[in-house]
Design an enzyme around this catalytic site. Structure first.
Site, PDB file in Angstrom:
ATOM      1  N   LYS A 173     -35.875 -16.625  29.933  1.00 31.32           N
ATOM      2  CA  LYS A 173     -34.372 -17.044  29.970  1.00 31.32           C
ATOM      3  C   LYS A 173     -33.497 -15.943  29.311  1.00 31.32           C
ATOM      4  O   LYS A 173     -33.952 -15.337  28.094  1.00 31.32           O
ATOM      5  CB  LYS A 173     -34.218 -18.345  29.308  1.00 31.32           C
ATOM      6  CG  LYS A 173     -32.903 -18.719  28.955  1.00 31.32           C
ATOM      7  CD  LYS A 173     -32.903 -20.299  28.270  1.00 31.32           C
ATOM      8  CE  LYS A 173     -32.795 -20.130  26.903  1.00 31.32           C
ATOM      9  NZ  LYS A 173     -31.421 -19.552  26.499  1.00 31.32           N
ATOM     10  N   ASP A 224     -28.998 -17.844  31.204  1.00 29.53           N
ATOM     11  CA  ASP A 224     -28.157 -18.884  30.486  1.00 29.53           C
ATOM     12  C   ASP A 224     -26.860 -18.443  29.617  1.00 29.53           C
ATOM     13  O   ASP A 224     -26.889 -18.411  28.211  1.00 29.53           O
ATOM     14  CB  ASP A 224     -29.259 -19.412  29.234  1.00 29.53           C
ATOM     15  CG  ASP A 224     -28.919 -20.554  28.510  1.00 29.53           C
ATOM     16  OD1 ASP A 224     -28.090 -21.371  29.103  1.00 29.53           O
ATOM     17  OD2 ASP A 224     -29.348 -20.974  27.525  1.00 29.53           O
ATOM     18  N   LYS A 230     -24.067 -20.204  29.916  1.00 28.22           N
ATOM     19  CA  LYS A 230     -23.346 -21.536  29.358  1.00 28.22           C
ATOM     20  C   LYS A 230     -21.621 -21.403  29.506  1.00 28.22           C
ATOM     21  O   LYS A 230     -21.034 -21.518  28.534  1.00 28.22           O
ATOM     22  CB  LYS A 230     -23.652 -21.785  27.891  1.00 28.22           C
ATOM     23  CG  LYS A 230     -25.084 -22.091  27.702  1.00 28.22           C
ATOM     24  CD  LYS A 230     -25.391 -22.694  26.147  1.00 28.22           C
ATOM     25  CE  LYS A 230     -26.686 -22.754  25.645  1.00 28.22           C
ATOM     26  NZ  LYS A 230     -27.614 -21.500  25.505  1.00 28.22           N
ATOM     27  N   ASP A 250     -15.015 -22.679  30.822  1.00 23.18           N
ATOM     28  CA  ASP A 250     -13.541 -21.930  30.805  1.00 23.18           C
ATOM     29  C   ASP A 250     -12.729 -22.753  31.986  1.00 23.18           C
ATOM     30  O   ASP A 250     -13.104 -23.773  32.769  1.00 23.18           O
ATOM     31  CB  ASP A 250     -13.637 -20.482  31.389  1.00 23.18           C
ATOM     32  CG  ASP A 250     -12.666 -19.640  30.663  1.00 23.18           C
ATOM     33  OD1 ASP A 250     -11.344 -19.956  30.543  1.00 23.18           O
ATOM     34  OD2 ASP A 250     -13.054 -18.839  29.847  1.00 23.18           O
ATOM     35  N   THR A 268     -28.707 -29.222  21.942  1.00 22.69           N
ATOM     36  CA  THR A 268     -29.825 -29.886  21.144  1.00 22.69           C
ATOM     37  C   THR A 268     -29.745 -29.791  19.677  1.00 22.69           C
ATOM     38  O   THR A 268     -30.549 -30.279  19.164  1.00 22.69           O
ATOM     39  CB  THR A 268     -31.106 -29.384  21.679  1.00 22.69           C
ATOM     40  OG1 THR A 268     -31.054 -28.027  21.639  1.00 22.69           O
ATOM     41  CG2 THR A 268     -31.422 -29.727  23.306  1.00 22.69           C
ATOM     42  N   ARG A 297     -38.864 -19.834  19.874  1.00 22.60           N
ATOM     43  CA  ARG A 297     -39.286 -19.267  18.581  1.00 22.60           C
ATOM     44  C   ARG A 297     -40.741 -19.693  18.241  1.00 22.60           C
ATOM     45  O   ARG A 297     -41.662 -18.653  17.700  1.00 22.60           O
ATOM     46  CB  ARG A 297     -38.548 -19.622  17.481  1.00 22.60           C
ATOM     47  CG  ARG A 297     -37.195 -18.756  17.625  1.00 22.60           C
ATOM     48  CD  ARG A 297     -35.962 -19.602  16.369  1.00 22.60           C
ATOM     49  NE  ARG A 297     -35.289 -20.615  17.299  1.00 22.60           N
ATOM     50  CZ  ARG A 297     -34.407 -21.169  16.754  1.00 22.60           C
ATOM     51  NH1 ARG A 297     -33.870 -20.691  15.485  1.00 22.60           N
ATOM     52  NH2 ARG A 297     -33.658 -22.210  17.259  1.00 22.60           N
TER      53      ARG A 297
HETATM   54  O1  LIG Z   1     -28.967 -27.418  24.297  1.00 22.42           O
HETATM   55  C1  LIG Z   1     -29.669 -26.381  24.334  1.00 22.42           C
HETATM   56  C2  LIG Z   1     -28.883 -25.316  25.281  1.00 22.42           C
HETATM   57  C3  LIG Z   1     -29.910 -24.229  25.211  1.00 22.42           C
HETATM   58  N1  LIG Z   1     -30.614 -24.013  24.329  1.00 22.42           N
HETATM   59  C4  LIG Z   1     -31.175 -22.615  24.456  1.00 22.42           C
HETATM   60  O2  LIG Z   1     -32.545 -22.816  24.380  1.00 22.42           O
HETATM   61  C5  LIG Z   1     -33.366 -21.858  23.666  1.00 22.42           C
HETATM   62  C6  LIG Z   1     -34.077 -22.752  22.593  1.00 22.42           C
HETATM   63  O3  LIG Z   1     -34.899 -21.694  21.862  1.00 22.42           O
HETATM   64  P1  LIG Z   1     -35.842 -22.146  20.535  1.00 22.42           P
HETATM   65  O4  LIG Z   1     -36.230 -20.832  19.736  1.00 22.42           O
HETATM   66  O5  LIG Z   1     -36.817 -22.842  21.243  1.00 22.42           O
HETATM   67  O6  LIG Z   1     -35.236 -23.141  19.532  1.00 22.42           O
HETATM   68  C7  LIG Z   1     -32.281 -20.987  22.874  1.00 22.42           C
HETATM   69  O7  LIG Z   1     -32.231 -19.789  23.670  1.00 22.42           O
HETATM   70  C8  LIG Z   1     -30.911 -21.940  23.161  1.00 22.42           C
HETATM   71  O8  LIG Z   1     -29.760 -21.030  23.351  1.00 22.42           O
HETATM   72  C9  LIG Z   1     -30.988 -24.704  23.382  1.00 22.42           C
HETATM   73  O9  LIG Z   1     -31.546 -24.583  22.327  1.00 22.42           O
HETATM   74  N2  LIG Z   1     -30.258 -26.133  23.403  1.00 22.42           N
END
Ligand SMILES: O=c1ccn([C@@H]2O[C@H](COP(=O)(O)O)[C@@H](O)[C@H]2O)c(=O)[nH]1
Length: 243
Positions: free
Chosen positions: A39, A66, A68, A71, A130, A222
């Site tokens: 991603k 990604d 997002k 606009d 999230t 992470r």
């Molecule tokens: O609702 C959302 C949409 C996108 N993300 C993205 O996913 C990864 C999660 O990374 P972690 O390190 O596993 O937390 C990150 O790139 C976000 O931009 C999200 O977390 N929630």
């Protein structure tokens, strides 16, 4: 979506390249050859530009761009048309941009892909991020709906606008999988194995719980990329997902 249900663990994991430079990104990609879908998010795309997408393709990787996007319809369309020309596999827009913007974005993505003679990306509508809790939704964002109702409305909007899937928390995956058409792909960030920290994520489940709830793809960053040994963390995650 029979095909998606039968994917192997490594094909269901999407790992974010949340790093600041192309060098750091490629070091991670080359360190984790088993990862098939990477991603590319805002940090890396803004700092490195589209050249990185070409380098990932050269390594036979699938790409989740990604961005997002959120606009007015005309601007969303222009950005989606341009992004689709790169031949990425997934592209994100915020479902809260509204139906006109989502429909225009979808049409433009298809046009861009056709112009570049590449397959169109699966356009995913981001529902509710999230990191947002019920409390934040009610008291900061002043949304007068229950969190699950609000997420469901955004997911239905994405579906009615012709998008190919949604991004949602695994905590809502079960409800959304039961409510949406089976043709909609569910991509879930906010996934944390029991051995990892939650970081800034609020609505989380473990990888096994997320798959059991109906997620097609899990985005896990992470716990792998910030681990002292990312290879071992990735292997451990795949083991966690074995039946
Ligand atoms: O609702 C959302 C949409 C996108 N993300 C993205 O996913 C990864 C999660 O990374 P972690 O390190 O596993 O937390 C990150 O790139 C976000 O931009 C999200 O977390 N929630």
């Amino acid at each position: 979506m029979g095909d998606l249900d039968n994917l192997q663990a490594a094909d269901r994991l999407i790992v974010p390249l949340d790093v600041a430079t192309e060098t750091a990104a490629l070091a991670l990609v080359d360190r984790l050859p088993q990862v098939r879908i990477w991603k590319v998010g805002l940090e890396l795309f803004v700092s490195s530009g589209p050249e990185l997408l070409r380098l990932l393709k050269q390594r036979q990787k699938r790409i989740f761009l990604d961005l997002k996007l959120h606009d007015i319809p005309n601007t969303m369309a222009g950005a989606c048309r341009a992004a689709a020309r790169y031949g990425v596999d997934f592209l994100t827009v915020h479902a809260s941009a509204g139906k006109a913007a989502l429909m225009t974005a979808r049409a433009a993505a298809q046009e861009g892909a056709a112009e570049a003679e590449v397959p169109p990306p699966r356009l995913l509508g981001v529902t509710l991020l999230t990191n947002i809790s019920s409390r934040t939704l009610a008291f900061e964002l002043k949304v007068p709906l229950e969190l699950t109702d609000y997420t469901l409305q955004l997911a239905l909007l994405a579906q009615d606008s012709g998008l190919g899937g949604i991004v949602c928390s695994p905590q809502e995956a079960d409800l959304l999988r039961r409510t949406l058409s089976p043709a909609m792909t569910l991509v879930c960030p906010g996934v944390r194995p029991a051995w990892a920290q939650q970081d800034d994520q609020q609505r989380v489940l473990t990888p096994a719980q997320a798959l059991a709830a109906g997620a097609h793809y899990l985005v896990i960053g992470r716990p792998i990329t910030a681990a002292a040994a990312p290879e071992a963390a990735f292997q451990r995650l795949c083991q966690d997902l074995l039946p």
